[in-house]
Design an enzyme around this catalytic site. Structure first.
Site: not given
Ligand code: SDX
Length: 382
Positions: A223, A262, A319
Site C-alpha cells: 500500500h 493495483h 507510487d
Molecule cells: C496504493 O487501493 C488503493 O487505492 C491504494 C492506493 C491509494 O491511493 O490508496 O492506490 C495506493 O497502495 C497503490 C499500490 C501500491 N503497491 C504496490 O505498488 C505494490 C506492488 N503491487 C502489488 O503488490 C499488487 O499489484 C497490489 C497489491 C497493488 C494489488 O494486488 P492484488 O489486486 O492483490 O493482485 P495480486 O497480488 O493477486 O496479483 C495478481 C497477479 C499475481 O500473479 P499470479 O500469482 O496470479 O501469477 O499479478 C501479479 C501477481 O504476482 N502482480 C505483479 C504485480 N502486481 C501484481 N507481478 C509483479 N509486479 C507487480 N507489481
C-alpha cells in the site's frame, strides 16, 4: 456439514458501503473527487482547496478558503512532550512507527479526543491535517540533525511543511510541485488504510483511534510503503541499461515490482500519468541523480507495460514515479510514506465522518474449516 460458501479473499470485488466522495474507474483509468476529475483538480485547484472539497463535498468560496487556511495554520503547534519523543527517537525509529505512535499520543492533549459530535470531528479532521504535517516535518528535521522548527502561521500548508522540514523558506516551484503531489494522494475511495480507519470507526470508537489504524495500515509495502520501495528498486537497478536484466530476474523470482499493479486500476493509474509528466518536465533542470532515476523509471515503465500491461493489467500506479520527484525536492526516502499520510488525512477523515452518518458495525464472516467437539485429554494423558 454446511457447504463451503464462496470466500472473497481480501474482500476483492466486495462493495461494503456507498459514497459520493470518490470514484475510481479502474477500467478507463479515471479518478474523481466529488465528481471533479483528478486532471481538472490538478490543473486548477490546490491541496488546501481540495481538502475543503473532500471534507465538505463542495469547493469553498474565497472567505471560506481563507478561514480554512487560518484554522490549518492555527493547529500546527505540537505539544512539547511529543516534540521530545520525536527528538529522542527520530534517528533510530522507523519513521512510520514514530508517526503512528506520536499521532496516537496527540489524543492525550486534545480536549475533543472523546467528543464524537460532527462539529468536534470536523475540528479534529482539520487539526489532524496540520498535526500530522508538523510531526512528519519534525521527524525529518531531527533525523537530519536539526532542531524542531516552530511553524510559521503566515505560510500556507505545504509551504510551512517544507519550512518545518528544512528550516528554510522553500522556493515557490518546490511548493507548487509538492502541493500537486499532496493533491494527487489526498483520497482514493476504499483503499486499505481508509477501510481500516472505517472498521475502527464502525465500533463507535473515536477519530484519533481510527486515524491511528489508518496510519498503521498505510505503512505496508503493498500500500503506501510502495513509493519508498520503488525508489530503493531504482537505486538497486543503478542505470537504465541494467533495468531489463533486473526486472526479468525479479519477475522470474516471482517478486512484485513496487509501484506497479493495483487492485482496481487495470490500466494506467491517472495519478501516475500526471506525476510522470511533471517528472519529465523537471528532468531538464534536475541533478545527475534525479536524471538517472528518471531514465531508469522510464525504462522500467516501458518494460513492465510491454511485458504485463495489456496481458495482465499491471500498469504503473501512484507510487512509481513519486520517488524521483521527492528526491528532486531533497526529501529523504524514509519520509515518502509519512508524506503519503500527510496527504491522505482528509480522505480518511471524510470517509469516516460520512460512514458515521449511517454507521453499521463492520463484522464480516469467517468460514470455519476446523473440527467440532474434540475430546479434551487432561495434560497427564497428552
Ligand atoms: C496504493 O487501493 C488503493 O487505492 C491504494 C492506493 C491509494 O491511493 O490508496 O492506490 C495506493 O497502495 C497503490 C499500490 C501500491 N503497491 C504496490 O505498488 C505494490 C506492488 N503491487 C502489488 O503488490 C499488487 O499489484 C497490489 C497489491 C497493488 C494489488 O494486488 P492484488 O489486486 O492483490 O493482485 P495480486 O497480488 O493477486 O496479483 C495478481 C497477479 C499475481 O500473479 P499470479 O500469482 O496470479 O501469477 O499479478 C501479479 C501477481 O504476482 N502482480 C505483479 C504485480 N502486481 C501484481 N507481478 C509483479 N509486479 C507487480 N507489481
Amino acid at each position: 456439514m454446511e457447504s463451503k460458501p464462496e470466500i472473497k479473499l481480501g474482500l476483492e470485488g466486495v462493495y461494503f458501503t456507498e459514497s459520493e466522495i470518490c470514484k475510481v474507474d479502474g477500467i478507463n483509468g479515471k479518478l474523481y473527487y466529488y465528481g471533479y476529475s483528478i486532471e481538472t483538480l490538478a490543473e486548477n485547484s490546490n491541496f488546501e482547496e481540495t481538502c475543503f472539497l473532500l471534507l465538505n463535498g463542495r469547493l469553498p468560496d474565497e472567505s471560506e478558503l481563507s478561514a480554512f487556511r487560518k484554522t490549518l495554520a492555527s493547529e500546527r503547534e505540537l505539544p512539547a512532550e511529543i516534540v521530545s519523543v520525536i527528538r529522542a527517537s527520530a534517528r533510530t525509529a522507523n519513521a512510520m512507527d514514530l508517526l503512528r505512535s506520536t499521532f496516537s499520543m496527540l489524543s492525550l492533549y486534545d480536549k475533543d479526543a472523546n467528543d464524537n459530535s460532527e462539529e468536534a470531528n470536523m475540528r479534529k479532521s482539520i487539526r489532524f491535517m496540520s498535526k500530522i504535517a508538523s510531526i512528519t516535518a519534525a521527524i525529518g528535521s531531527f533525523r537530519q540533525g536539526r532542531e524542531y522548527v516552530k511553524p510559521d502561521s503566515s505560510m500556507g500548508h505545504v509551504e510551512n511543511f517544507l519550512y518545518m522540514l528544512n528550516g528554510k523558506k522553500p522556493m515557490a516551484e518546490e511548493v507548487k510541485i509538492l502541493d500537486l503531489m499532496f493533491l494527487l494522494h489526498a483520497e482514493h475511495s476504499s483503499n486499505a488504510s481508509t477501510f481500516s480507519g472505517i472498521v475502527t470507526a464502525s465500533t463507535l470508537s473515536d477519530l484519533h483511534s481510527s486515524i491511528t489504524s489508518a496510519i498503521g495500515t498505510l505503512k505496508g509495502p503493498l500500500h503506501g510503503g510502495a513509493d519508498e520501495a520503488a525508489l530503493h528498486m531504482m537505486h538497486a537497478i543503478g542505470s537504465p541499461e541494467n533495468t531489463e536484466a533486473y526486472i526479468n530476474d525479479a519477475l522470474a523470482g516471482k517478486k512484485k515490482i513496487m509501484g506497479f499493479g493495483h487492485r482496481v486500476y487495470k490500466t494506467y493509474d491517472p495519478r501516475a500519468r500526471i506525476i510522470k509528466r511533471r517528472l519529465e518536465e523537471l528532468r531538464g533542470s534536475a541533478d545527475e541523480e534525479v536524471k538517472n532515476l528518471t531514465n531508469i523509471a522510464l525504462a522500467a515503465e516501458k518494460l513492465m507495460i510491454d511485458k504485463l500491461g495489456a496481458s495482465h493489467g499491471i500498469w504503473p500506479n501512484v507510487d512509481f514515479f513519486s520517488g524521483p520527484v521527492y528526491t528532486d525536492l531533497g526529501i529523504p526516502d524514509y519520509l515518502f510514506t509519512p508524506m503519503f499520510a500527510v496527504s491522505r488525512v482528509p480522505g480518511w477523515c471524510a470517509h469516516i465522518m460520512q460512514y458515521w452518518k449511517s454507521n453499521r458495525l463492520v463484522r464480516p464472516l469467517e468460514y470455519y474449516n476446523g473440527e467440532i467437539d474434540r475430546k479434551y485429554v487432561p495434560i497427564e494423558g497428552r
